[in-house]
Design an enzyme around this catalytic site. Structure first.
Site, PDB file in Angstrom:
ATOM      1  CD  GLU A 299       2.544  -1.330   3.885  1.00 54.09           C
ATOM      2  OE1 GLU A 299       1.818  -0.352   3.648  1.00 54.09           O
ATOM      3  OE2 GLU A 299       2.094  -2.430   4.204  1.00 54.09           O
TER       4      GLU A 299
ATOM      5  CG  HIS B   5      -1.198   0.507  -4.333  1.00 51.39           C
ATOM      6  ND1 HIS B   5      -0.119  -0.205  -4.817  1.00 51.39           N
ATOM      7  CD2 HIS B   5      -1.200   0.313  -2.996  1.00 51.39           C
ATOM      8  CE1 HIS B   5       0.491  -0.806  -3.798  1.00 51.39           C
ATOM      9  NE2 HIS B   5      -0.150  -0.496  -2.679  1.00 51.39           N
TER      10      HIS B   5
ATOM     11  NE  ARG C 187       0.349   3.237  -0.877  1.00 52.97           N
ATOM     12  CZ  ARG C 187      -0.547   2.719  -0.090  1.00 52.97           C
ATOM     13  NH1 ARG C 187      -1.768   3.200  -0.102  1.00 52.97           N
ATOM     14  NH2 ARG C 187      -0.241   1.744   0.704  1.00 52.97           N
TER      15      ARG C 187
ATOM     16  CG  HIS D 211      -5.036   1.641  -3.040  1.00 56.81           C
ATOM     17  ND1 HIS D 211      -5.448   0.314  -2.969  1.00 56.81           N
ATOM     18  CD2 HIS D 211      -4.398   1.891  -1.858  1.00 56.81           C
ATOM     19  CE1 HIS D 211      -5.082  -0.194  -1.795  1.00 56.81           C
ATOM     20  NE2 HIS D 211      -4.463   0.737  -1.099  1.00 56.81           N
TER      21      HIS D 211
ATOM     22  NE  ARG E  49      -4.792   5.326   2.611  1.00 58.79           N
ATOM     23  CZ  ARG E  49      -4.230   4.127   2.496  1.00 58.79           C
ATOM     24  NH1 ARG E  49      -3.366   3.704   3.399  1.00 58.79           N
ATOM     25  NH2 ARG E  49      -4.542   3.368   1.461  1.00 58.79           N
TER      26      ARG E  49
HETATM   27  C1  SIN Z   1      -0.666  -2.164   0.552  1.00 55.69           C
HETATM   28  O1  SIN Z   1      -0.609  -3.236   1.142  1.00 55.69           O
HETATM   29  O2  SIN Z   1       0.195  -1.749  -0.218  1.00 55.69           O
HETATM   30  C2  SIN Z   1      -1.852  -1.305   0.773  1.00 55.69           C
HETATM   31  C3  SIN Z   1      -1.859  -0.812   2.142  1.00 55.69           C
HETATM   32  C4  SIN Z   1      -2.498   0.544   2.149  1.00 55.69           C
HETATM   33  O3  SIN Z   1      -3.329   0.844   1.293  1.00 55.69           O
HETATM   34  O4  SIN Z   1      -2.103   1.343   2.992  1.00 55.69           O
END
Ligand code: SIN
Length: 515
Positions: free
Chosen positions: A127, A242, A290, A351, A386
């Protein structure tokens, strides 16, 4: 806000239930903490709803932890510190990254159903902000649901864990800067749950924004109650947005998330002309941290005049997409988006909260006997932004550490009591349901307009004025129902965020201020 919620009793006697430990919240942090407490301790586990209503339950992407030999915890530390934009507490990050893998192994022993490949090895994805694949997941994109369900199932079999469902934390009662118990509201009565050891794991405050991925209960009630009990609350302005929530018509209480793992598996952000706009913006392109992706999307929308960005998932086959992301696949199909052939319309939304109740690496606050973990706590691991999928890991590591600290430093009840007379404050004004709803709506609009991903000093000052007027009004209002408590707590959190944002003059991580 100075006042406590304190109901307008007239010196009424409360029924008291004596416990060794109270755990407030049944997301992953609360449940895992409860399961790590010594089984000789009698524990009240309190939730304002049910085990299936928490931010943890909705988490899609996964849990970040080093589980392969080609990665190591120092890489995880480095990615966490980079994403955190210089504001992380390095000691806490080290604890998180070093100890996290053992908690994942423990979850495996507890039969949390992590996804595995044909050889039985964990499936591991990537991610935003991660330079290595290190995210384990369950049910494809249902990690939070599967983890919470399994922990909840085990917790419900434990004789020492006593669940109080539909029970709202009203206030934490203290004596001489130490916790004494929690005043809770259930049905239409108040109870005092007496204990000298309290773990608050009550989640964040996303629902004070109009556009959020958080469930309806996320109004920061744990944070506000800890603050009223004298706990230090820090860095509330550090709110994460997010980059990719699903754009869809109609009124929604919360927005549906399109997990970052979708970009981890090859999804690409495009504008309405089909241009992939992240590729020149950051070395990690679509997988930049993010805060950066969120701002680049907003800049691109401005530049091109679009109202949303598009997530192109056409590099994945339908078979792969529907197996890897069953929840997202189903939701998109239900809304007429023929994934992976159609692009998914996305927009940033609130988020997560990086700030919160200040804790040390044992999840201790400055109030004796009061612990805090999960989204409501500020351990310092997230800094100003985060790193993806570090949140469930934080719930595990610091939920367990809170429990372990209590196991070895347990403060017994000095005396068991059966009735307690609460000191009340008198309030004089009643508001109608519609007036409370209007306050809630004004707070959401104010926060989304002025305390979003891009802030201005003048916008923040406007927000401060609106919120101060509401706060003055609420100072003398009688609060009687969970909905009224939620509105009150939401205002308290909004004020802390806006005050923090005004005080922090420089842009850092998710707090981005333009003059
Ligand atoms: C996501 O699945 O993008 C969210 C996971 C997160 O908030 O770390």
């Amino acid at each position: 806000m100075k006042r406590k919620i304190l109901p307008d009793f007239d010196g009424e006697k409360l029924h008291v239930y004596n416990f060794d430990v109270l755990v407030i919240g049944t997301g992953v942090a609360g449940l895992y903490a409860a399961l790590n407490l010594n089984e000789e301790l009698e524990v009240a586990v309190v939730t304002k709803a049910n085990i299936d209503e928490s931010n943890s339950y909705l988490a899609q992407g996964g849990i970040a932890a080093v589980m392969t030999a080609d990665d190591n915890y120092r890489n995880h530390i480095e990615d966490t510190l980079i994403a955190g934009a210089g504001l992380c507490n390095e000691e806490a990050v080290k604890v998180l990254c070093e100890e996290g893998p053992a908690d994942i192994r423990r979850l495996i022993e507890m039969a949390v159903p992590f996804d595995v490949n044909e050889d039985g090895d964990l499936q591991i994805t990537r991610e935003g902000g991660h330079h290595h694949r290190r995210i384990v997941h369950c049910g494809g994109d249902a990690t939070g649901r599967e983890t919470t369900k399994q922990l909840g199932k085990i917790a419900l079999t434990k004789e020492n864990l006593h669940f109080f469902f539909d029970t709202y934390l009203v206030d934490i009662v203290t004596k001489d800067n130490a916790v004494f118990g929690a005043l809770v509201h259930t049905g239409d009565e108040y109870k005092l749950l007496r204990s000298n050891n309290i773990i608050v794991a009550a989640g964040g405050c996303g629902q004070i924004y109009r556009y959020t991925t958080s469930p309806l209960g996320s109004v920061g009630d744990g944070i506000a109650a800890c603050a009223r009990a004298g706990a230090v609350v820090n860095d509330m302005e550090l709110v994460q947005f997010h980059p990719t929530t699903l754009v869809s018509e109609g009124k929604q209480d919360r927005l549906f998330l399109i997990s970052e793992a979708v970009r981890g598996e090859g999804g690409i952000l495009r504008n309405s002309k089909g241009e992939a706009f992240m590729k020149d913006k950051h070395e990690l392109a679509d997988l930049a941290p993010r805060d950066i992706v969120t701002r680049e999307i907003l800049k691109e929308l401005d530049r091109v005049g679009d109202s949303n960005a598009w997530l192109d998932v056409s590099s994945m086959s339908e078979e792969f997409f529907s197996t890897r992301f069953p929840t997202i696949y189903g939701e998109c199909k239900a809304r007429g988006i023929n994934v992976p052939h159609d692009m998914i319309p996305v927009h940033p939304a609130q988020h997560y909260l990086m700030g919160g109740v200040k804790t040390d690496t044992d999840a201790r606050t400055n109030v004796k006997g009061l612990y805090c973990c999960g989204e409501c706590a500020e351990t310092g691991i997230h800094g100003a932004n985060r790193l993806a999928s570090n949140s469930l890991l934080e719930c595990l590591v610091f939920g367990r550490r809170a429990a372990q600290h209590i196991n070895s430093n347990f403060i017994p009840l000095t005396e068991e009591i059966n009735e307690y007379t609460i000191t009340t404050e008198k309030h004089n004004r009643r508001l109608t349901l519609e007036e409370f709803e209007n306050i809630q709506s004004t707070v959401k609009d104010t926060m989304s307009a002025y305390a979003g991903p891009v802030r201005t000093p003048s916008g923040l000052n406007k927000a401060k004025k609106i919120l101060s007027d509401i706060s003055t009004l609420l100072d003398d209002v009688i609060l009687e129902t969970p909905f009224e408590f939620k509105v009150f707590n939401g205002v308290a959190n909004a004020i802390m965020i806006v005050d923090g944002a005004i005080a922090r003059k420089e842009s850092v991580g998710s707090h981005y201020i333009v003059n």
